[in-house]
Design an enzyme around this catalytic site. Structure first.
Site, PDB file in Angstrom:
ATOM      1  N   GLU A  41       0.843  -1.207   0.000  1.00 28.41           N
ATOM      2  CA  GLU A  41       0.000   0.000   0.000  1.00 28.41           C
ATOM      3  C   GLU A  41       0.872   1.250   0.000  1.00 28.41           C
ATOM      4  O   GLU A  41       1.933   1.284   0.630  1.00 28.41           O
ATOM      5  CB  GLU A  41      -0.866  -0.038   1.257  1.00 28.41           C
ATOM      6  CG  GLU A  41      -1.922   1.021   1.358  1.00 28.41           C
ATOM      7  CD  GLU A  41      -2.826   0.775   2.557  1.00 28.41           C
ATOM      8  OE1 GLU A  41      -3.406   1.751   3.059  1.00 28.41           O
ATOM      9  OE2 GLU A  41      -2.950  -0.398   3.003  1.00 28.41           O
ATOM     10  N   GLU A  92      -3.567  10.316   3.013  1.00 26.51           N
ATOM     11  CA  GLU A  92      -4.780  10.316   3.828  1.00 26.51           C
ATOM     12  C   GLU A  92      -4.918  11.662   4.538  1.00 26.51           C
ATOM     13  O   GLU A  92      -4.000  12.098   5.244  1.00 26.51           O
ATOM     14  CB  GLU A  92      -4.724   9.200   4.868  1.00 26.51           C
ATOM     15  CG  GLU A  92      -4.742   7.807   4.244  1.00 26.51           C
ATOM     16  CD  GLU A  92      -4.637   6.714   5.291  1.00 26.51           C
ATOM     17  OE1 GLU A  92      -5.677   6.138   5.638  1.00 26.51           O
ATOM     18  OE2 GLU A  92      -3.514   6.458   5.745  1.00 26.51           O
TER      19      GLU A  92
END
Length: 272
Positions: A140, A144
């Site tokens: 990943e 964010e």
């Protein structure tokens, strides 16, 4: 971020399964240098169902206080909207929106122009991800925006389900929730570089801390009642809210710049 991605409630995976993925899945892994996904730019004149899968009817784990709902995903006035609202659905009393690409993408440049949502306990994300539900190890790369402080965006990466990055908070000029901003990461075999509005904000070069498996591209807005030390105490927005996305793109290595604002153009011109 905490990600236990499923495409069917019946395939719900416990976090312990992620720890096993490195041991049981490497022989099936798709290397980032062998990805099938090609360069593209999506300006959201419509919602391209051939490109995007809409998450619906499940959540990513007990930490998430909303259920993914297709009704929280829409395209209006050239913008993708990912909503969060109070509504009972599948044992949770909030609903939220997420899309993910059907194709997997490897090394290259990933870019989004988006406006995030403010609010403690909310998370607006743009990231690449692959994991056990796709019979792959969990890799990943993240952007964010934590709604408790949308003046910053968090960048991070995961390898074999472990957070191996610095989880650095980078400033977003003017605030990620006040206007649209450009977020990009360049993923190479020996480096990841993160950019905000064309400015380098972080990079990773340790070979043991670099994802190496072709991944899908995700856009999401979700909330949590439990991850208070990270996301803040959840505060119900009191009315439906939505993150907005004007553009998403992927540019494969050695492919030309696809639009004037792309970080690929600036890097080719040697301005970064």
């Amino acid at each position: 971020m905490l990600k236990i991605q499923v495409q069917n409630p019946a395939l719900y995976l416990l976090s312990g399964a992620l720890a096993l993925s490195a041991a049981i899945l490497p022989a099936q892994a798709q290397n980032a240098g062998q990805a099938s996904g090609k360069s593209f730019v999506d300006n959201f004149d419509k919602l391209d169902r051939q490109r995007w899968y809409i998450s619906d009817g499940w959540s990513n784990g007990d930490h998430q206080n909303c259920t993914w709902s297709a009704k929280q995903v829409s395209v209006e006035d050239g913008k993708l909207k990912l909503g969060f609202a109070k509504e009972d659905y599948k044992e949770r009393n909030h609903v939220c929106g997420e899309v993910q690409t059907k194709e997997r993408y490897g090394y290259g440049t990933f870019e989004v122009r988006m406006k995030a949502v403010a609010g403690s306990g909310l998370n607006t994300g743009f990231f690449s991800y692959i994991g056990p539900v796709d019979k792959q190890p969990h890799d990943e790369i993240d952007f964010e925006v934590l709604g408790k402080d949308p003046s910053k965006v968090q960048v991070n990466q995961y390898v074999n389900a472990k957070s191996v990055g610095s989880a650095k908070l980078a400033e977003v000029p003017g605030g990620a929730d006040k206007d649209f901003h450009d977020y990009a990461f360049v993923w190479e075999k020996d480096r990841i570089a993160w950019y905000v509005d064309g400015v380098l904000v972080d990079e990773a070069t340790d070979p043991d801390k670099l994802p190496s498996h072709a991944s899908k591209i995700f856009l999401s807005l979700w909330g949590s009642d439990t991850l208070t030390s990270w996301m803040g105490a959840f505060e119900d927005p009191g009315a439906p809210v939505a993150a907005e996305v004007e553009r998403v793109s992927y540019t494969a290595p050695d492919d030309p710049c696809q639009f004037p604002e792309s970080i690929v153009c600036k890097l080719k011109q040697g301005t970064q």
